[in-house]
Design a protein around this motif. Structure first.
Motif, PDB file in Angstrom:
ATOM      1  N   THR A  53       0.761  -1.157   0.013  1.00 15.04           N
ATOM      2  CA  THR A  53       0.013  -0.004   0.042  1.00 15.04           C
ATOM      3  C   THR A  53       0.938   1.301   0.046  1.00 15.04           C
ATOM      4  OG1 THR A  53      -1.859  -1.056   0.831  1.00 15.04           O
ATOM      5  CG2 THR A  53      -1.661   1.308   1.474  1.00 15.04           C
ATOM      6  N   ASN A  54       1.990   1.165   0.870  1.00 14.94           N
ATOM      7  CA  ASN A  54       2.641   2.241   0.995  1.00 14.94           C
ATOM      8  C   ASN A  54       3.369   2.740  -0.242  1.00 14.94           C
ATOM      9  OD1 ASN A  54       4.137   4.520   2.387  1.00 14.94           O
ATOM     10  ND2 ASN A  54       5.938   3.232   1.901  1.00 14.94           N
ATOM     11  N   ILE A  55       3.863   1.716  -1.041  1.00 12.93           N
ATOM     12  CA  ILE A  55       4.400   1.870  -2.434  1.00 12.93           C
ATOM     13  C   ILE A  55       3.561   2.330  -3.418  1.00 12.93           C
ATOM     14  CG2 ILE A  55       5.624   0.566  -4.378  1.00 12.93           C
ATOM     15  CD1 ILE A  55       7.316  -0.697  -2.326  1.00 12.93           C
ATOM     16  N   VAL A  56       2.420   1.613  -3.589  1.00 14.59           N
ATOM     17  CA  VAL A  56       1.422   1.830  -4.535  1.00 14.59           C
ATOM     18  C   VAL A  56       0.641   3.366  -4.340  1.00 14.59           C
ATOM     19  CG1 VAL A  56      -0.997   1.409  -5.211  1.00 14.59           C
ATOM     20  CG2 VAL A  56       0.581  -0.501  -4.934  1.00 14.59           C
ATOM     21  N   ARG A  57       0.494   3.732  -3.068  1.00 15.48           N
ATOM     22  CA  ARG A  57       0.050   4.958  -2.894  1.00 15.48           C
ATOM     23  C   ARG A  57       0.956   6.322  -3.248  1.00 15.48           C
ATOM     24  NH1 ARG A  57      -3.845   6.370   0.473  1.00 15.48           N
ATOM     25  NH2 ARG A  57      -3.683   4.454   1.708  1.00 15.48           N
ATOM     26  N   LYS A  58       2.394   5.811  -3.236  1.00 13.70           N
ATOM     27  CA  LYS A  58       3.350   6.955  -3.442  1.00 13.70           C
ATOM     28  C   LYS A  58       3.323   6.902  -4.898  1.00 13.70           C
ATOM     29  CE  LYS A  58       6.158   7.144   0.680  1.00 13.70           C
ATOM     30  NZ  LYS A  58       7.728   6.610   1.241  1.00 13.70           N
ATOM     31  N   MET A 110      -3.146   8.425 -17.666  1.00 16.54           N
ATOM     32  CA  MET A 110      -2.137   7.005 -17.514  1.00 16.54           C
ATOM     33  C   MET A 110      -2.714   6.115 -16.596  1.00 16.54           C
ATOM     34  SD  MET A 110       1.945   7.112 -16.699  1.00 16.54           S
ATOM     35  CE  MET A 110       2.807   5.556 -16.832  1.00 16.54           C
ATOM     36  N   LEU A 111      -3.313   6.171 -15.688  1.00 15.60           N
ATOM     37  CA  LEU A 111      -3.771   5.151 -14.637  1.00 15.60           C
ATOM     38  C   LEU A 111      -5.052   4.313 -15.246  1.00 15.60           C
ATOM     39  CD1 LEU A 111      -3.598   7.390 -11.110  1.00 15.60           C
ATOM     40  CD2 LEU A 111      -2.414   5.161 -11.731  1.00 15.60           C
ATOM     41  N   GLU A 112      -5.852   5.114 -16.056  1.00 17.59           N
ATOM     42  CA  GLU A 112      -6.844   4.504 -16.800  1.00 17.59           C
ATOM     43  C   GLU A 112      -6.638   3.836 -17.967  1.00 17.59           C
ATOM     44  OE1 GLU A 112     -10.707   7.170 -15.590  1.00 17.59           O
ATOM     45  OE2 GLU A 112      -9.656   8.065 -17.122  1.00 17.59           O
ATOM     46  N   LYS A 113      -5.600   4.480 -18.969  1.00 14.91           N
ATOM     47  CA  LYS A 113      -5.487   4.200 -20.200  1.00 14.91           C
ATOM     48  C   LYS A 113      -4.080   3.298 -20.314  1.00 14.91           C
ATOM     49  CE  LYS A 113      -8.162   7.716 -22.127  1.00 14.91           C
ATOM     50  NZ  LYS A 113      -8.200   8.887 -23.184  1.00 14.91           N
ATOM     51  N   ASP A 114      -3.023   3.131 -19.488  1.00 14.00           N
ATOM     52  CA  ASP A 114      -1.633   2.531 -19.691  1.00 14.00           C
ATOM     53  C   ASP A 114      -1.303   1.832 -18.601  1.00 14.00           C
ATOM     54  OD1 ASP A 114       0.683   2.093 -20.825  1.00 14.00           O
ATOM     55  OD2 ASP A 114       1.330   3.933 -21.228  1.00 14.00           O
ATOM     56  N   GLN A 115      -2.256   0.941 -17.922  1.00 16.18           N
ATOM     57  CA  GLN A 115      -1.918   0.264 -16.987  1.00 16.18           C
ATOM     58  C   GLN A 115      -0.814  -0.757 -17.138  1.00 16.18           C
ATOM     59  OE1 GLN A 115      -5.746  -1.576 -15.554  1.00 16.18           O
ATOM     60  NE2 GLN A 115      -6.965   0.335 -15.521  1.00 16.18           N
ATOM     61  N   ARG A 148       1.601  -1.176 -13.700  1.00 13.20           N
ATOM     62  CA  ARG A 148       2.095  -2.475 -13.259  1.00 13.20           C
ATOM     63  C   ARG A 148       3.577  -2.640 -13.157  1.00 13.20           C
ATOM     64  NH1 ARG A 148      -2.411  -4.508 -16.242  1.00 13.20           N
ATOM     65  NH2 ARG A 148      -0.969  -5.183 -18.152  1.00 13.20           N
ATOM     66  N   LYS A 149       4.225  -2.461 -14.321  1.00 13.69           N
ATOM     67  CA  LYS A 149       5.802  -2.506 -14.377  1.00 13.69           C
ATOM     68  C   LYS A 149       6.383  -1.489 -13.352  1.00 13.69           C
ATOM     69  CE  LYS A 149       6.173  -3.928 -19.114  1.00 13.69           C
ATOM     70  NZ  LYS A 149       6.683  -3.560 -20.582  1.00 13.69           N
ATOM     71  N   ALA A 150       5.983  -0.325 -13.203  1.00 12.52           N
ATOM     72  CA  ALA A 150       6.280   0.452 -12.373  1.00 12.52           C
ATOM     73  C   ALA A 150       6.159   0.197 -10.827  1.00 12.52           C
ATOM     74  CB  ALA A 150       5.756   1.793 -12.228  1.00 12.52           C
ATOM     75  N   ILE A 151       4.876  -0.567 -10.442  1.00 12.91           N
ATOM     76  CA  ILE A 151       4.546  -1.042  -9.152  1.00 12.91           C
ATOM     77  C   ILE A 151       5.525  -2.382  -9.142  1.00 12.91           C
ATOM     78  CG2 ILE A 151       3.014  -2.192  -7.787  1.00 12.91           C
ATOM     79  CD1 ILE A 151       0.939  -0.667  -9.048  1.00 12.91           C
ATOM     80  N   ILE A 152       5.686  -3.223  -9.882  1.00 14.86           N
ATOM     81  CA  ILE A 152       6.502  -4.540  -9.585  1.00 14.86           C
ATOM     82  C   ILE A 152       8.082  -4.177  -9.489  1.00 14.86           C
ATOM     83  CG2 ILE A 152       7.249  -6.405 -10.921  1.00 14.86           C
ATOM     84  CD1 ILE A 152       4.646  -6.576 -12.225  1.00 14.86           C
ATOM     85  N   ALA A 153       8.477  -3.093 -10.206  1.00 13.34           N
ATOM     86  CA  ALA A 153       9.871  -2.713 -10.125  1.00 13.34           C
ATOM     87  C   ALA A 153      10.148  -2.051  -8.605  1.00 13.34           C
ATOM     88  CB  ALA A 153      10.052  -1.728 -11.029  1.00 13.34           C
ATOM     89  N   GLN A 154       9.141  -1.002  -8.311  1.00 12.22           N
ATOM     90  CA  GLN A 154       9.496  -0.500  -6.886  1.00 12.22           C
ATOM     91  C   GLN A 154       9.111  -1.585  -5.637  1.00 12.22           C
ATOM     92  OE1 GLN A 154       7.894   3.265  -5.967  1.00 12.22           O
ATOM     93  NE2 GLN A 154       7.983   3.914  -8.141  1.00 12.22           N
ATOM     94  N   GLU A 209       4.995 -12.267  -8.069  1.00 11.90           N
ATOM     95  CA  GLU A 209       4.929 -13.068  -9.424  1.00 11.90           C
ATOM     96  C   GLU A 209       4.008 -12.577 -10.345  1.00 11.90           C
ATOM     97  OE1 GLU A 209       4.281 -17.040  -8.049  1.00 11.90           O
ATOM     98  OE2 GLU A 209       6.316 -17.558  -7.903  1.00 11.90           O
ATOM     99  N   TYR A 210       2.843 -12.029  -9.994  1.00  7.90           N
ATOM    100  CA  TYR A 210       1.776 -11.683 -10.981  1.00  7.90           C
ATOM    101  C   TYR A 210       1.414 -10.279 -10.112  1.00  7.90           C
ATOM    102  CZ  TYR A 210      -2.814 -11.211 -12.760  1.00  7.90           C
ATOM    103  OH  TYR A 210      -4.053 -11.131 -13.262  1.00  7.90           O
ATOM    104  N   MET A 211       0.768  -9.325 -11.240  1.00  9.98           N
ATOM    105  CA  MET A 211      -0.021  -8.389 -10.662  1.00  9.98           C
ATOM    106  C   MET A 211      -0.943  -7.809 -11.714  1.00  9.98           C
ATOM    107  SD  MET A 211       1.143  -4.520  -9.012  1.00  9.98           S
ATOM    108  CE  MET A 211       0.907  -5.005  -7.386  1.00  9.98           C
ATOM    109  N   ASN A 212      -2.333  -7.428 -11.375  1.00  3.77           N
ATOM    110  CA  ASN A 212      -3.196  -6.894 -12.301  1.00  3.77           C
ATOM    111  C   ASN A 212      -3.951  -5.904 -11.522  1.00  3.77           C
ATOM    112  OD1 ASN A 212      -4.563  -7.165 -14.773  1.00  3.77           O
ATOM    113  ND2 ASN A 212      -6.503  -7.512 -13.450  1.00  3.77           N
ATOM    114  N   ILE A 213      -4.282  -4.838 -12.216  1.00  2.00           N
ATOM    115  CA  ILE A 213      -5.037  -3.569 -11.820  1.00  2.00           C
ATOM    116  C   ILE A 213      -6.476  -3.952 -12.252  1.00  2.00           C
ATOM    117  CG2 ILE A 213      -5.375  -1.132 -11.749  1.00  2.00           C
ATOM    118  CD1 ILE A 213      -2.496  -0.782 -12.513  1.00  2.00           C
TER     119      ILE A 213
END
Length: 252
Positions: A128-133, A142-147, A151-157, A168-172
């Motif tokens: 949550t802390n990383i996703v929120r920031k 971008m959040l609506e059209k380029d998910q 996702r790649k940014a969240i996984i990297a962080q 291993e996997y993430m979906n918005i």
């Protein structure tokens, strides 16, 4: 001779019994998808010989699926200060390395590393802390059209931030503006703030559309000028060629 045979037979029996006892006391089998933690320090992923006095714990290593929803007053703010309802789902699994196993055991507990509820309770605050920031830095468009990029940014962080677990996997699953009607009922102060933020956003969106429309008109005008210049250039070339042929005929 009979005594010798009996002695050999008894020796064989004792040897077999000794081997059985040895394996029972010292040899520990590690099933597939499990890790063996010995004395809270060493980790084994295959069968191993240990001492009877050793503290042994088997840890099951399986992926767990977690879904986290940020809704209504608990939504996330994007770059434009708009409150969003966001739902994400992801799979976590302990890495097959001694360091990761020990970290996960310490963070969640040996018995709960494959328990979705326990893992969620332990690691959701980190996620949550990383996703929120991250969401705070990104525009709504971008959040609506380029998910995919989101996702790649969240996984990297989140890499190396999950105490031995691997994402291993993430979906918005959902990204949309929080309902103002719900906010008005549950959080009047936040409702007023979001009303103002939505108004400012609408004004800015209109400006953006006007700038885009102006740019399109300018591009069309520029293209029209280029086409006109091209036509005039071709006409000039044709006139020169006609004049050249006419003059040559007159000379002949």
């Amino acid at each position: 001779m009979t005594a010798l045979v009996i002695t050999i037979f008894i020796s064989i029996i004792l040897l077999v019994v000794g081997i059985i006892v040895f394996f029972k006391l010292f040899y520990t089998q590690v099933p597939q998808n499990f890790a063996l933690i010995v004395n809270d320090q060493k980790v084994y992923f295959s069968n191993v010989v240990t001492f009877p006095t050793d503290k042994k714990q088997l840890m099951e290593i399986l992926p767990v699926q977690i879904k986290t929803a940020y809704l209504d007053s608990n939504g996330l703010f994007c770059k434009e200060k708009l409150l969003l309802d966001i739902v994400i789902s992801y799979n976590l699994c302990v890495n097959f390395s001694p360091e990761s196993v020990l970290m996960a055991a310490k963070r969640v507990g040996v018995a709960d590393v494959a328990n979705a509820s326990a893992v969620s309770k332990a690691l959701t605050p980190i996620v949550t802390n990383i996703v929120r920031k991250l969401v705070e830095q990104l525009p709504l468009e971008m959040l609506e059209k380029d998910q995919g990029k989101v996702r790649k940014a969240i996984i990297a962080q989140l890499a190396n931030q999950l105490d031995g677990y691997n994402l291993e996997y993430m979906n918005i699953d959902k990204v949309e503006l929080t309902s103002l009607d719900k906010l008005e009922q549950t959080n009047p102060k936040l409702f007023e703030q979001q009303q103002e933020a939505r108004h400012m956003w609408d004004v800015e969106q209109k400006k953006v559309l006007e700038r885009r429309l102006k740019l399109i008109i300018e591009q069309q005008q520029d293209l029209s000028r280029k086409i006109k210049q091209m036509i005039e250039s071709y006409q000039a070339i044709i006139r020169k060629k006609i004049k050249f042929f006419l003059n040559r005929e007159l000379l002949e």
